[in-house]
Write a protein that holds these residues in place. Sequence first.
Motif, PDB file in Angstrom:
ATOM      1  N   ASP A   1      -3.903   5.417   6.480  1.00 23.15           N
ATOM      2  CA  ASP A   1      -4.973   6.406   6.601  1.00 23.15           C
ATOM      3  C   ASP A   1      -4.917   7.081   7.974  1.00 23.15           C
ATOM      4  O   ASP A   1      -5.909   7.190   8.676  1.00 23.15           O
ATOM      5  CB  ASP A   1      -6.341   5.752   6.363  1.00 23.15           C
ATOM      6  CG  ASP A   1      -7.438   6.784   6.132  1.00 23.15           C
ATOM      7  OD1 ASP A   1      -7.112   7.878   5.632  1.00 23.15           O
ATOM      8  OD2 ASP A   1      -8.599   6.493   6.463  1.00 23.15           O
ATOM      9  N   SER A   2      -3.686   7.503   8.332  1.00 28.13           N
ATOM     10  CA  SER A   2      -3.446   8.119   9.636  1.00 28.13           C
ATOM     11  C   SER A   2      -2.747   9.449   9.488  1.00 28.13           C
ATOM     12  O   SER A   2      -1.986   9.669   8.555  1.00 28.13           O
ATOM     13  CB  SER A   2      -2.560   7.207  10.496  1.00 28.13           C
ATOM     14  OG  SER A   2      -3.208   6.014  10.781  1.00 28.13           O
TER      15      SER A   2
ATOM     16  N   LYS B   1      -0.018   7.574   5.047  1.00 31.71           N
ATOM     17  CA  LYS B   1      -1.089   7.608   4.049  1.00 31.71           C
ATOM     18  C   LYS B   1      -1.655   6.202   3.845  1.00 31.71           C
ATOM     19  O   LYS B   1      -2.874   6.020   3.764  1.00 31.71           O
ATOM     20  CB  LYS B   1      -0.579   8.179   2.737  1.00 31.71           C
ATOM     21  CG  LYS B   1      -1.641   8.357   1.693  1.00 31.71           C
ATOM     22  CD  LYS B   1      -1.101   9.035   0.450  1.00 31.71           C
ATOM     23  CE  LYS B   1      -2.224   9.205  -0.563  1.00 31.71           C
ATOM     24  NZ  LYS B   1      -1.737   9.858  -1.785  1.00 31.71           N
TER      25      LYS B   1
ATOM     26  N   ARG C   1       0.828  -1.217   0.000  1.00 28.28           N
ATOM     27  CA  ARG C   1       0.000   0.000   0.000  1.00 28.28           C
ATOM     28  C   ARG C   1       0.855   1.257   0.000  1.00 28.28           C
ATOM     29  O   ARG C   1       0.495   2.263  -0.604  1.00 28.28           O
ATOM     30  CB  ARG C   1      -0.905   0.040   1.240  1.00 28.28           C
ATOM     31  CG  ARG C   1      -2.061  -0.909   1.211  1.00 28.28           C
ATOM     32  CD  ARG C   1      -2.878  -0.739   2.471  1.00 28.28           C
ATOM     33  NE  ARG C   1      -4.029  -1.623   2.481  1.00 28.28           N
ATOM     34  CZ  ARG C   1      -5.113  -1.400   3.200  1.00 28.28           C
ATOM     35  NH1 ARG C   1      -5.205  -0.340   3.968  1.00 28.28           N
ATOM     36  NH2 ARG C   1      -6.115  -2.244   3.161  1.00 28.28           N
TER      37      ARG C   1
END
Length: 70
Positions: free
Chosen positions: A55-56, A52, A25
């Motif tokens: 998702d933080s 990223k 990812r």
Amino acid sequence: MRIDKNKVQIKMAKLGINQHELAERADISRQTLSYIINGKDCRPKLFGKICKALDSDPEEMLDVTEIIED
């Protein structure tokens, strides 16, 4: 800068992914990710890629013990 290993592991567990999937990812090698998670310093660009992929927010994932000790 260093990433907080515990926070990364918690976020990975919430997302149901392992290190290999996180590395994919983040578009980095699994070996590089392993070094970073295990306490090696990383450049801001790599730090951003990992955050990223998780998702933080970067501030959330920063290892603050490093800042306090300096």
